[in-house]
Motif scaffolding. Structure first.
Motif, PDB file in Angstrom:
ATOM      1  N   MET A 169      -9.287  -3.008  39.808  1.00  0.00           N
ATOM      2  CA  MET A 169      -9.302  -3.130  41.264  1.00  0.00           C
ATOM      3  C   MET A 169     -10.360  -4.150  41.676  1.00  0.00           C
ATOM      4  SD  MET A 169      -9.155   0.811  42.583  1.00  0.00           S
ATOM      5  CE  MET A 169      -8.006   1.989  41.897  1.00  0.00           C
ATOM      6  N   THR A 170     -10.146  -4.776  42.834  1.00  0.00           N
ATOM      7  CA  THR A 170     -11.124  -5.703  43.406  1.00  0.00           C
ATOM      8  C   THR A 170     -11.316  -5.386  44.884  1.00  0.00           C
ATOM      9  OG1 THR A 170      -9.541  -7.395  44.109  1.00  0.00           O
ATOM     10  CG2 THR A 170     -10.345  -7.539  41.840  1.00  0.00           C
ATOM     11  N   THR A 171     -12.457  -5.845  45.419  1.00  0.00           N
ATOM     12  CA  THR A 171     -12.748  -5.595  46.832  1.00  0.00           C
ATOM     13  C   THR A 171     -12.441  -6.788  47.724  1.00  0.00           C
ATOM     14  OG1 THR A 171     -15.050  -6.286  46.538  1.00  0.00           O
ATOM     15  CG2 THR A 171     -14.562  -3.922  46.292  1.00  0.00           C
ATOM     16  N   GLY A 172     -11.820  -7.811  47.187  1.00  0.00           N
ATOM     17  CA  GLY A 172     -11.504  -8.961  48.030  1.00  0.00           C
ATOM     18  C   GLY A 172     -10.830 -10.067  47.253  1.00  0.00           C
ATOM     19  N   SER A 173     -10.788 -11.210  47.895  1.00  0.00           N
ATOM     20  CA  SER A 173     -10.176 -12.394  47.294  1.00  0.00           C
ATOM     21  C   SER A 173     -11.115 -13.020  46.271  1.00  0.00           C
ATOM     22  CB  SER A 173      -9.868 -13.417  48.392  1.00  0.00           C
ATOM     23  OG  SER A 173     -11.083 -13.895  48.962  1.00  0.00           O
ATOM     24  N   ARG A 174     -10.624 -14.031  45.560  1.00  0.00           N
ATOM     25  CA  ARG A 174     -11.514 -14.816  44.707  1.00  0.00           C
ATOM     26  C   ARG A 174     -12.656 -15.313  45.592  1.00  0.00           C
ATOM     27  NH1 ARG A 174      -6.670 -16.775  44.172  1.00  0.00           N
ATOM     28  NH2 ARG A 174      -7.280 -18.775  45.068  1.00  0.00           N
ATOM     29  N   ILE A 175     -13.830 -15.407  45.041  1.00  0.00           N
ATOM     30  CA  ILE A 175     -15.031 -15.633  45.846  1.00  0.00           C
ATOM     31  C   ILE A 175     -14.993 -16.947  46.628  1.00  0.00           C
ATOM     32  CG2 ILE A 175     -16.528 -16.719  44.109  1.00  0.00           C
ATOM     33  CD1 ILE A 175     -17.576 -13.797  46.362  1.00  0.00           C
ATOM     34  N   HIS A 176     -14.334 -17.983  46.125  1.00  0.00           N
ATOM     35  CA  HIS A 176     -14.234 -19.254  46.849  1.00  0.00           C
ATOM     36  C   HIS A 176     -12.775 -19.633  47.098  1.00  0.00           C
ATOM     37  CE1 HIS A 176     -18.483 -19.798  46.528  1.00  0.00           C
ATOM     38  NE2 HIS A 176     -18.475 -19.907  45.209  1.00  0.00           N
ATOM     39  N   ALA A 177     -11.929 -18.656  47.397  1.00  0.00           N
ATOM     40  CA  ALA A 177     -10.498 -18.917  47.604  1.00  0.00           C
ATOM     41  C   ALA A 177     -10.320 -19.904  48.756  1.00  0.00           C
ATOM     42  CB  ALA A 177      -9.774 -17.613  47.909  1.00  0.00           C
ATOM     43  N   ARG A 178      -9.563 -20.974  48.477  1.00  0.00           N
ATOM     44  CA  ARG A 178      -9.344 -21.997  49.506  1.00  0.00           C
ATOM     45  C   ARG A 178      -8.126 -22.870  49.196  1.00  0.00           C
ATOM     46  NH1 ARG A 178     -13.546 -23.260  46.244  1.00  0.00           N
ATOM     47  NH2 ARG A 178     -13.836 -25.405  45.544  1.00  0.00           N
ATOM     48  N   VAL A 179      -7.079 -22.271  48.657  1.00  0.00           N
ATOM     49  CA  VAL A 179      -5.893 -23.064  48.313  1.00  0.00           C
ATOM     50  C   VAL A 179      -4.699 -22.740  49.212  1.00  0.00           C
ATOM     51  CG1 VAL A 179      -6.606 -23.494  45.932  1.00  0.00           C
ATOM     52  CG2 VAL A 179      -5.243 -21.458  46.447  1.00  0.00           C
ATOM     53  N   GLY A 180      -4.962 -22.166  50.383  1.00  0.00           N
ATOM     54  CA  GLY A 180      -3.901 -21.952  51.356  1.00  0.00           C
ATOM     55  C   GLY A 180      -3.029 -20.761  51.041  1.00  0.00           C
ATOM     56  N   GLY A 181      -1.841 -20.761  51.657  1.00  0.00           N
ATOM     57  CA  GLY A 181      -0.895 -19.671  51.472  1.00  0.00           C
ATOM     58  C   GLY A 181      -1.121 -18.556  52.481  1.00  0.00           C
ATOM     59  N   LEU A 182      -0.349 -17.504  52.330  1.00  0.00           N
ATOM     60  CA  LEU A 182      -0.438 -16.341  53.198  1.00  0.00           C
ATOM     61  C   LEU A 182      -1.841 -15.744  53.130  1.00  0.00           C
ATOM     62  CD1 LEU A 182       1.171 -14.251  54.972  1.00  0.00           C
ATOM     63  CD2 LEU A 182       1.547 -12.986  52.835  1.00  0.00           C
ATOM     64  N   LYS A 183      -2.436 -15.476  54.291  1.00  0.00           N
ATOM     65  CA  LYS A 183      -3.769 -14.882  54.341  1.00  0.00           C
ATOM     66  C   LYS A 183      -3.648 -13.362  54.480  1.00  0.00           C
ATOM     67  CE  LYS A 183      -6.152 -18.813  56.450  1.00  0.00           C
ATOM     68  NZ  LYS A 183      -5.150 -19.809  56.283  1.00  0.00           N
ATOM     69  N   ALA A 184      -4.674 -12.656  54.018  1.00  0.00           N
ATOM     70  CA  ALA A 184      -4.661 -11.191  54.074  1.00  0.00           C
ATOM     71  C   ALA A 184      -4.490 -10.685  55.500  1.00  0.00           C
ATOM     72  CB  ALA A 184      -5.932 -10.629  53.444  1.00  0.00           C
ATOM     73  N   ASP A 185      -5.060 -11.373  56.475  1.00  0.00           N
ATOM     74  CA  ASP A 185      -4.938 -10.909  57.867  1.00  0.00           C
ATOM     75  C   ASP A 185      -3.581 -11.258  58.494  1.00  0.00           C
ATOM     76  OD1 ASP A 185      -5.268 -13.647  58.316  1.00  0.00           O
ATOM     77  OD2 ASP A 185      -7.126 -13.422  59.451  1.00  0.00           O
ATOM     78  N   GLU A 186      -2.700 -11.903  57.720  1.00  0.00           N
ATOM     79  CA  GLU A 186      -1.353 -12.224  58.187  1.00  0.00           C
ATOM     80  C   GLU A 186      -0.269 -11.335  57.566  1.00  0.00           C
ATOM     81  OE1 GLU A 186      -2.212 -17.048  58.722  1.00  0.00           O
ATOM     82  OE2 GLU A 186      -1.167 -16.308  56.940  1.00  0.00           O
ATOM     83  N   ILE A 187      -0.681 -10.352  56.772  1.00  0.00           N
ATOM     84  CA  ILE A 187       0.279  -9.472  56.093  1.00  0.00           C
ATOM     85  C   ILE A 187       1.101  -8.706  57.118  1.00  0.00           C
ATOM     86  CG2 ILE A 187       0.496  -7.423  54.617  1.00  0.00           C
ATOM     87  CD1 ILE A 187      -2.024  -8.386  53.162  1.00  0.00           C
ATOM     88  N   LYS A 188       2.416  -8.690  56.915  1.00  0.00           N
ATOM     89  CA  LYS A 188       3.306  -7.908  57.765  1.00  0.00           C
ATOM     90  C   LYS A 188       3.508  -6.502  57.218  1.00  0.00           C
ATOM     91  CE  LYS A 188       5.772 -11.951  59.448  1.00  0.00           C
ATOM     92  NZ  LYS A 188       6.997 -12.709  59.392  1.00  0.00           N
ATOM     93  N   GLY A 189       3.379  -6.341  55.903  1.00  0.00           N
ATOM     94  CA  GLY A 189       3.483  -5.023  55.296  1.00  0.00           C
ATOM     95  C   GLY A 189       4.878  -4.434  55.282  1.00  0.00           C
ATOM     96  N   GLU A 190       5.898  -5.275  55.311  1.00  0.00           N
ATOM     97  CA  GLU A 190       7.266  -4.765  55.372  1.00  0.00           C
ATOM     98  C   GLU A 190       7.888  -4.521  53.997  1.00  0.00           C
ATOM     99  OE1 GLU A 190       9.051  -7.907  57.559  1.00  0.00           O
ATOM    100  OE2 GLU A 190       8.272  -7.216  59.485  1.00  0.00           O
ATOM    101  N   ASP A 191       7.568  -5.367  53.038  1.00  0.00           N
ATOM    102  CA  ASP A 191       8.270  -5.293  51.757  1.00  0.00           C
ATOM    103  C   ASP A 191       7.377  -5.403  50.534  1.00  0.00           C
ATOM    104  OD1 ASP A 191       7.502  -7.935  51.912  1.00  0.00           O
ATOM    105  OD2 ASP A 191       9.549  -8.740  51.989  1.00  0.00           O
ATOM    106  N   GLY A 192       6.073  -5.402  50.720  1.00  0.00           N
ATOM    107  CA  GLY A 192       5.161  -5.548  49.594  1.00  0.00           C
ATOM    108  C   GLY A 192       5.014  -6.966  49.112  1.00  0.00           C
ATOM    109  N   LEU A 193       5.704  -7.904  49.759  1.00  0.00           N
ATOM    110  CA  LEU A 193       5.624  -9.315  49.365  1.00  0.00           C
ATOM    111  C   LEU A 193       4.816 -10.123  50.373  1.00  0.00           C
ATOM    112  CD1 LEU A 193       9.315  -9.903  48.234  1.00  0.00           C
ATOM    113  CD2 LEU A 193       7.313  -9.458  46.804  1.00  0.00           C
ATOM    114  N   ARG A 194       5.093  -9.934  51.677  1.00  0.00           N
ATOM    115  CA  ARG A 194       4.442 -10.752  52.717  1.00  0.00           C
ATOM    116  C   ARG A 194       3.695  -9.908  53.722  1.00  0.00           C
ATOM    117  NH1 ARG A 194       6.740 -15.730  51.803  1.00  0.00           N
ATOM    118  NH2 ARG A 194       8.799 -15.669  50.964  1.00  0.00           N
TER     119      ARG A 194
END
Length: 194
Positions: A169-194
């Motif tokens: 388990m981890t408590t967050g993203s990679r420490i210097h994550a900066r390669v774009g893509g879906l952000k954690a605060d944008e999760i819709k939580g509908e299907d486990g993917l997005r």
């Protein structure tokens, strides 16, 4: 099948402040718990093995609880997870697959019915074998910042007749994550993917 025969537990917690960039105010915690158990199928081929998954369910819950405790005790702080197994050399890869259901569902239950599939890996190896356990966000597999891995292993295991079962388990993203893509605060939580 009887209850799993446990030889030992090994719990590891990394506190990561930086990876060469600016130090974070609070470290990323990345932890693992490993249970080294006797492999009841070691030494020969057994057609029916799936019943052992049910026997592993209580161990999965115990390990998930141990890991949350090691990472501070609050399941709400956990953002990433993964699982794996190292099968001793008298076993077969399919014995590691027995961990998919009990390991994954235990973490999902402890973390409040997390939505994303729990990534997994397994291999057959000798004592001291290392395993890179993949990690993704607990509620959306496409959150790129949380794509990670933790290397784990047991110095004296698994022995030939054992399996090392792993949760990460981890408590967050990679420490210097900066390669774009879906952000954690944008999760819709509908299907486990997005």
């Amino acid at each position: 099948m009887p209850d799993p025969k446990i030889r030992k537990f090994l719990t590891t917690v990394e506190e990561i402040y930086h990876e060469g960039g600016p130090a974070a105010d609070a470290p990323l915690l990345r932890g693992s718990v490993i249970a080294v158990i006797e492999n009841p199928y070691a030494g020969g081929y057994h057609e029916e093995i799936s019943g052992f998954m049910k026997d592993l369910e209580p161990l999965g819950l115990e390990m998930a609880n141990r890991l949350v405790k090691a990472l501070g005790g609050d399941a709400k702080t956990i953002q990433g997870y993964g699982k794996g197994a190292i099968v001793g050399q008298a076993g077969e890869l399919e014995h590691g697959a027995l961990w998919h259901v009990p390991g994954g569902y235990a973490m999902r239950e402890i973390l409040g019915d997390a939505k994303a599939i729990v990534p997994s890996t397994k291999k057959v190896g000798a004592p001291g074998t290392r395993l890179d356990v993949p990690v993704t966000h607990i509620n959306a597999s496409y959150v790129r910042s949380h794509f990670d891995a933790m290397e784990v292993g047991v110095p004296d295991g698994p022995r030939a007749n054992e399996i090392a079962l792993v949760l990460v388990m981890t408590t967050g993203s990679r420490i210097h994550a900066r390669v774009g893509g879906l952000k954690a605060d944008e999760i819709k939580g509908e299907d486990g993917l997005r």
